[in-house]
Design an enzyme around this catalytic site. Structure first.
Site, PDB file in Angstrom:
ATOM      1  N   GLU A  79      56.939  37.831  48.413  1.00 35.30           N
ATOM      2  CA  GLU A  79      56.099  38.223  47.288  1.00 35.30           C
ATOM      3  C   GLU A  79      55.120  37.112  46.903  1.00 35.30           C
ATOM      4  OE1 GLU A  79      55.647  41.044  46.241  1.00 35.30           O
ATOM      5  OE2 GLU A  79      57.369  42.124  47.029  1.00 35.30           O
ATOM      6  N   TYR A 126      54.363  40.289  37.736  1.00 36.05           N
ATOM      7  CA  TYR A 126      54.404  41.077  38.967  1.00 36.05           C
ATOM      8  C   TYR A 126      55.563  40.646  39.878  1.00 36.05           C
ATOM      9  CZ  TYR A 126      53.989  42.475  43.668  1.00 36.05           C
ATOM     10  OH  TYR A 126      54.339  42.942  44.886  1.00 36.05           O
ATOM     11  N   ASP A 176      50.392  45.572  40.536  1.00 38.58           N
ATOM     12  CA  ASP A 176      49.479  44.673  41.251  1.00 38.58           C
ATOM     13  C   ASP A 176      48.118  45.362  41.390  1.00 38.58           C
ATOM     14  OD1 ASP A 176      50.008  46.639  43.085  1.00 38.58           O
ATOM     15  OD2 ASP A 176      49.892  45.264  44.784  1.00 38.58           O
TER      16      ASP A 176
END
Length: 345
Positions: A37, A120, A138
DNA sequence: GAAGCGTGGCA
DNA sequence: TTGCCAAGCTT
C-alpha cells in the site's frame, strides 16, 4: 440512491471473477500488505511490482527491515520516487518492532498513528487483513464514486473525500477488504479517467452518471497551477585518482539521495569554491544539457566537467569511486547524467 | 486548506 | 511536446 446489497453483489462478483493477479494478493501478512500500500501511493501497479518483489526478498520480515540502516533500505526505493515514503515506513516498522513486539497493530487507531500511515493506508490495510469496516478512498474511488452518484463536487478538495467516506461507510460493514479493493480495481481497469469502458462495467445499471449520459464530464477536478523551472549548473568533478565528487542532499526534495554538486546558474565561481572549500577548474562549455521534470517543478541542467584536488572532504560531500555507484542511492536525474558521462568518457 | 513531494506512461 | 494521471501523506 444506490441499493447497497444489489450493488455490492454485482461488484464483488465481478471482482471475484476478474481481479488481476498481484504478488501482494497472495498473502495476508500485514507487513507485506502494508508495504504494498505504501509503494502503491501515487504509483501504478506495474511500476511497483518489481520493487515489491525485490524489497520483500531483501527484507522478508519486520525484524530484517528494522535491523538495516537507512542507506541500505533507501537503495531498494531508488527510482520509485516520493522517498519520504520509505523513510517513514522504515521508522514505522522499527516502531512496530520495538513497541508492538514485532506485530503490526490490528486496531486502526494504533496503526494510523504510525509514520506515513494516513486514512487511506489505514483503511486499506485494516480492511484487507482484518475486514475492519473502513472505506479506503483513493483517487480511483473518488472518480468511481463521483460517477456512480453523479456528484460534480471538486474531488481535489478534502471535504469531498470526507463526504465520500461518509457515503461509503454503509457499504463496508461486511467484506470491507474485498469491497475496497473491488472499487479500486474497477477504477483502474474499467472506470478509467479517460475513455471509461462502460459497456463492460459490472455496475453500469447502478450508475447515475451513465443514466444521465455525463460520465465523460466526471469527476470534476480543479486544475493545478503551472510548475516552476529552475536552471542549474551541475559539476561532474573528478580528482587525480579518477574519483567523482558527490554530496548527500539534506533538503525536502529528494532528501537523503546522493547527487553531483549543482548550483543555480547565476552562482559565481567564487561562491562555488567557497562552498566546496577548494579551488576548482571548470571547463567552459557544458558537455550535457538535460531536463528533469517533477510533478511540481522542472530542472534545466547544464553539466560541466571539472577538476579538483582535495584530500579531506567533509560531509555532506564525498569522493566516490565509480564502483560505489551501485551501493548509494541517486535520483533518476543523476543516474541519467552518470550514464551519459560514462558513455562520453 | 493548499502546497510540496518523483517517476514513468500515455495521448 | 506538453499536460495529465497513478492504491496519498505531511506540514
Amino acid at each position: 440512491m444506490l441499493e447497497i446489497n444489489e450493488f455490492k453483489h454485482d461488484l464483488l462478483k465481478w471482482f471475484d471473477e476478474n481481479q488481476r493477479q498481484m504478488p501482494w494478493r497472495e498473502t495476508k501478512n500485514p507487513y507485506y500488505i502494508w508495504l504494498s500500500e505504501v509503494m502503491l501511493q501515487q504509483t501504478q501497479v506495474n511500476t511497483v511490482r518489481p520493487y515489491y518483489n525485490a524489497f520483500i526478498e531483501r527484507f522478508p520480515t519486520i525484524e530484517a527491515l528494522s535491523t538495516t540502516n537507512e542507506e541500505d533500505v533507501l537503495k531498494y526505493w531508488e527510482g520509485l520516487g516520493y522517498y519520504s515514503r520509505v523513510r517513514n515506513f522504515h521508522e514505522a516498522v522499527k516502531e512496530v518492532h520495538n513497541k508492538y513486539n514485532g506485530k503490526v497493530p490490528d486496531d486502526p487507531e494504533s496503526f494510523q498513528s504510525l509514520k506515513g500511515v494516513g486514512p487511506y493506508t489505514n483503511a486499506a490495510v485494516m480492511s484487507i487483513v482484518h475486514n475492519h469496516p473502513l472505506p479506503a478512498v483513493d483517487g480511483n474511488v473518488l472518480r468511481v464514486w463521483s460517477r456512480l452518484t453523479c456528484n460534480d463536487a471538486d474531488i481535489a478538495q478534502p471535504k469531498t473525500k470526507k463526504l465520500f467516506e461518509k457515503e461509503l461507510q454503509p457499504f463496508v460493514e461486511t467484506k470491507s477488504g474485498d469491497f475496497n479493493q473491488a472499487m479500486m480495481e474497477l477504477g483502474a481497469t474499467i472506470c478509467t479517467p479517460k475513455k471509461p469502458i462502460c459497456i463492460l462495467c459490472p455496475v453500469q445499471k447502478h450508475c447515475e452518471a451513465f443514466a444521465e449520459g455525463v460520465v465523460s464530464e466526471l469527476p470534476v477536478k480543479k486544475k493545478k497551477i503551472k510548475k516552476k523551472t529552475i536552471d542549474y549548473d551541475v559539476l561532474y568533478i573528478t580528482n587525480r585518482e579518477g574519483q567523482i565528487l558527490i554530496r548527500k542532499r539534506d533538503t525536502k526534495l529528494l532528501n537523503g539521495m546522493w547527487e553531483f554538486p549543482m548550483f543555480e546558474q547565476d552562482t559565481s565561481i567564487d561562491a562555488i569554491e567557497d562552498e566546496l572549500d577548494s579551488v576548482i577548474t571548470i571547463e567552459n562549455e557544458p558537455v550535457i544539457q538535460t531536463k528533469h521534470v517533477f510533478t511540481h517543478m522542472t530542472w534545466n541542467m547544464k553539466v560541466y566537467k571539472a577538476y579538483m584536488q582535495k584530500e579531506n572532504i567533509k560531509p555532506p560531500y564525498k569522493w566516490m569511486n565509480k564502483n560505489e555507484k551501485d551501493t548509494l542511492s541517486f535520483s533518476t536525474s543523476m543516474t541519467k547524467i552518470f550514464t551519459q558521462m560514462n558513455q562520453l568518457l
